[in-house]
Design an enzyme around this catalytic site. Sequence first.
Site, mmCIF file in Angstrom:
data_model
loop_
_atom_site.group_PDB
_atom_site.id
_atom_site.type_symbol
_atom_site.label_atom_id
_atom_site.label_comp_id
_atom_site.label_asym_id
_atom_site.label_seq_id
_atom_site.Cartn_x
_atom_site.Cartn_y
_atom_site.Cartn_z
ATOM 1 N N LYS A 13 11.773 -18.620 -2.380
ATOM 2 C CA LYS A 13 11.407 -17.207 -2.539
ATOM 3 C C LYS A 13 12.445 -16.450 -3.366
ATOM 4 O O LYS A 13 12.113 -15.734 -4.303
ATOM 5 C CB LYS A 13 11.253 -16.530 -1.157
ATOM 6 C CG LYS A 13 10.210 -17.193 -0.268
ATOM 7 C CD LYS A 13 10.066 -16.491 1.079
ATOM 8 C CE LYS A 13 11.307 -16.518 1.957
ATOM 9 N NZ LYS A 13 11.736 -17.879 2.366
ATOM 10 N N ARG A 88 8.393 -10.945 8.619
ATOM 11 C CA ARG A 88 8.612 -12.250 9.228
ATOM 12 C C ARG A 88 7.979 -12.346 10.606
ATOM 13 O O ARG A 88 8.077 -13.398 11.242
ATOM 14 C CB ARG A 88 10.118 -12.487 9.376
ATOM 15 C CG ARG A 88 10.750 -13.413 8.333
ATOM 16 C CD ARG A 88 12.235 -13.439 8.609
ATOM 17 N NE ARG A 88 12.942 -14.586 8.131
ATOM 18 C CZ ARG A 88 13.578 -14.656 6.954
ATOM 19 N NH1 ARG A 88 13.508 -13.663 6.105
ATOM 20 N NH2 ARG A 88 14.258 -15.719 6.642
ATOM 21 N N ARG A 127 22.105 -25.778 -0.677
ATOM 22 C CA ARG A 127 22.056 -24.501 -1.409
ATOM 23 C C ARG A 127 23.463 -23.958 -1.647
ATOM 24 O O ARG A 127 24.334 -24.030 -0.774
ATOM 25 C CB ARG A 127 21.234 -23.493 -0.601
ATOM 26 C CG ARG A 127 21.241 -22.090 -1.189
ATOM 27 C CD ARG A 127 20.083 -21.259 -0.713
ATOM 28 N NE ARG A 127 20.114 -20.934 0.709
ATOM 29 C CZ ARG A 127 19.163 -20.235 1.327
ATOM 30 N NH1 ARG A 127 18.109 -19.792 0.653
ATOM 31 N NH2 ARG A 127 19.248 -20.001 2.615
ATOM 32 N N ARG A 160 26.233 -20.788 2.432
ATOM 33 C CA ARG A 160 26.030 -19.818 3.514
ATOM 34 C C ARG A 160 26.268 -20.492 4.855
ATOM 35 O O ARG A 160 25.829 -21.616 5.068
ATOM 36 C CB ARG A 160 24.590 -19.281 3.464
ATOM 37 C CG ARG A 160 24.427 -18.043 2.609
ATOM 38 C CD ARG A 160 22.975 -17.706 2.346
ATOM 39 N NE ARG A 160 22.140 -17.640 3.540
ATOM 40 C CZ ARG A 160 20.850 -17.319 3.515
ATOM 41 N NH1 ARG A 160 20.244 -17.036 2.374
ATOM 42 N NH2 ARG A 160 20.151 -17.291 4.633
ATOM 43 N N ARG A 171 16.373 -22.229 12.361
ATOM 44 C CA ARG A 171 15.641 -21.258 11.537
ATOM 45 C C ARG A 171 14.227 -21.741 11.236
ATOM 46 O O ARG A 171 13.287 -20.955 11.194
ATOM 47 C CB ARG A 171 16.401 -20.994 10.230
ATOM 48 C CG ARG A 171 17.613 -20.077 10.451
ATOM 49 C CD ARG A 171 18.630 -20.176 9.346
ATOM 50 N NE ARG A 171 18.095 -19.824 8.057
ATOM 51 C CZ ARG A 171 18.555 -20.302 6.888
ATOM 52 N NH1 ARG A 171 19.562 -21.170 6.882
ATOM 53 N NH2 ARG A 171 18.027 -19.925 5.772
HETATM 54 P P1 ADP Z 1 14.349 -19.045 0.039
HETATM 55 O O1 ADP Z 1 14.750 -17.743 -0.578
HETATM 56 O O2 ADP Z 1 12.866 -19.196 0.179
HETATM 57 O O3 ADP Z 1 15.085 -19.343 1.313
HETATM 58 P P2 ADP Z 1 15.814 -20.233 -2.226
HETATM 59 O O4 ADP Z 1 15.187 -19.596 -3.417
HETATM 60 O O5 ADP Z 1 17.150 -19.777 -1.801
HETATM 61 O O6 ADP Z 1 14.766 -20.208 -0.983
HETATM 62 O O7 ADP Z 1 15.836 -21.813 -2.508
HETATM 63 C C1 ADP Z 1 16.396 -22.723 -1.539
HETATM 64 C C2 ADP Z 1 17.137 -23.838 -2.274
HETATM 65 O O8 ADP Z 1 16.192 -24.671 -2.972
HETATM 66 C C3 ADP Z 1 18.116 -23.358 -3.337
HETATM 67 O O9 ADP Z 1 19.213 -24.242 -3.327
HETATM 68 C C4 ADP Z 1 17.334 -23.473 -4.651
HETATM 69 O O10 ADP Z 1 18.179 -23.697 -5.779
HETATM 70 C C5 ADP Z 1 16.443 -24.673 -4.379
HETATM 71 N N1 ADP Z 1 15.107 -24.561 -4.996
HETATM 72 C C6 ADP Z 1 14.328 -23.459 -5.114
HETATM 73 N N2 ADP Z 1 13.146 -23.758 -5.692
HETATM 74 C C7 ADP Z 1 13.172 -25.089 -5.937
HETATM 75 C C8 ADP Z 1 12.217 -26.013 -6.533
HETATM 76 N N3 ADP Z 1 11.027 -25.599 -6.952
HETATM 77 N N4 ADP Z 1 12.584 -27.306 -6.611
HETATM 78 C C9 ADP Z 1 13.800 -27.727 -6.158
HETATM 79 N N5 ADP Z 1 14.727 -26.915 -5.608
HETATM 80 C C10 ADP Z 1 14.409 -25.609 -5.486
HETATM 81 P P1 ADP Z 2 16.090 -17.594 4.083
HETATM 82 O O1 ADP Z 2 16.941 -18.306 3.104
HETATM 83 O O2 ADP Z 2 15.850 -18.289 5.354
HETATM 84 O O3 ADP Z 2 14.833 -17.095 3.484
HETATM 85 P P2 ADP Z 2 17.094 -14.886 4.460
HETATM 86 O O4 ADP Z 2 18.201 -14.626 3.552
HETATM 87 O O5 ADP Z 2 15.758 -14.342 4.133
HETATM 88 O O6 ADP Z 2 17.021 -16.453 4.646
HETATM 89 O O7 ADP Z 2 17.463 -14.409 5.933
HETATM 90 C C1 ADP Z 2 18.697 -14.730 6.542
HETATM 91 C C2 ADP Z 2 18.707 -14.196 7.965
HETATM 92 O O8 ADP Z 2 18.574 -12.759 7.960
HETATM 93 C C3 ADP Z 2 17.555 -14.679 8.838
HETATM 94 O O9 ADP Z 2 17.825 -15.950 9.434
HETATM 95 C C4 ADP Z 2 17.481 -13.553 9.879
HETATM 96 O O10 ADP Z 2 18.525 -13.666 10.835
HETATM 97 C C5 ADP Z 2 17.776 -12.320 9.035
HETATM 98 N N1 ADP Z 2 16.520 -11.736 8.493
HETATM 99 C C6 ADP Z 2 16.151 -11.661 7.198
HETATM 100 N N2 ADP Z 2 14.957 -11.085 7.052
HETATM 101 C C7 ADP Z 2 14.539 -10.771 8.309
HETATM 102 C C8 ADP Z 2 13.363 -10.159 8.847
HETATM 103 N N3 ADP Z 2 12.358 -9.758 8.065
HETATM 104 N N4 ADP Z 2 13.289 -10.002 10.185
HETATM 105 C C9 ADP Z 2 14.304 -10.389 10.991
HETATM 106 N N5 ADP Z 2 15.412 -10.993 10.560
HETATM 107 C C10 ADP Z 2 15.543 -11.178 9.228
#
Ligand code: ADP
Ligand code: ADP
Length: 214
Positions: A13, A88, A127, A160, A171
């Site tokens: 995302k 969420r 990541r 992280r 998670r």
């Molecule tokens: P989210 O925001 O949904 O938690 P991220 O965008 O942070 O996910 O992506 C999670 C990890 O996967 C990161 O290390 C990113 O570089 C990698 N990643 C994202 N999209 C892809 C993809 N299409 N193929 C392989 N790795 C990906």
């Molecule tokens: P991810 O890589 O899992 O998409 P985020 O960066 O979106 O992680 O979220 C990290 C943490 O922040 C979550 O595990 C949660 O503790 C908190 N968080 C983020 N968005 C929300 C939400 N919409 N509701 C509740 N907690 C949230």
Amino acid sequence: MNIILLGPPGAGKGTQAAYLCKEYAIPHISTGDMFRAAVKAGTRLGLTAKSYMDRGDLVPDDVTIGIVGERLSEPDTQNGFLLDGFPRTIPQAEALQAVLLRIGKDLTAVVNIEVPEEELVTRLTGRLVCMACGATYHRVLNPSPLRDFCGVCNGPLITRADDAEATVRSRLEVYRKQTEPLISYYQSIGKLENINGLLPIDEVTALLRSVLTE
Ligand code: ADP
Ligand code: ADP
Ligand code: ZN
């Protein structure tokens, strides 16, 4: 363009949001980024959020809904916004509908990025995030051209704390219980589009683009 990116942790995302928000010139509203900024700044919000985030639990709905409601009232959302990591839970989705009604906006699309669980663990545990600008990389799947430093701003890349495998597993469990039900919720109001998030990053971006402009 008022977009929600839905999908489990690690689906991509944040990665996709960076491209889309630049292309469509809309703000990237990531609740995770907002909470991490509050933790870094040591505000009361940050103190509250930290204990939940460290465990991989969700920050309570009232807190989360409050900050998103305020954020969506800011003037830069006039031409649209992209929500990443919100909603969420079902109460968050319902609160969002109420906010949108109040500010006279509607959702363009809710795009669910589908990725199987084992791939999510690989993605999250590898990541790397830029401490300075928040850009996201992966040690193996999406390395920075500068290895341990950010290709955008040269800042140091870190892992992280909540990307440790044990926290990742909780998670994902939290996702299945609390967030996955949103897929049927948005399907039932006719907003849902599913896309294959297992494809390479640029192909996922292309799919998103086609879904959003159809
Ligand atoms: P989210 O925001 O949904 O938690 P991220 O965008 O942070 O996910 O992506 C999670 C990890 O996967 C990161 O290390 C990113 O570089 C990698 N990643 C994202 N999209 C892809 C993809 N299409 N193929 C392989 N790795 C990906
Ligand atoms: P991810 O890589 O899992 O998409 P985020 O960066 O979106 O992680 O979220 C990290 C943490 O922040 C979550 O595990 C949660 O503790 C908190 N968080 C983020 N968005 C929300 C939400 N919409 N509701 C509740 N907690 C949230
Ligand atoms: Zn950077």
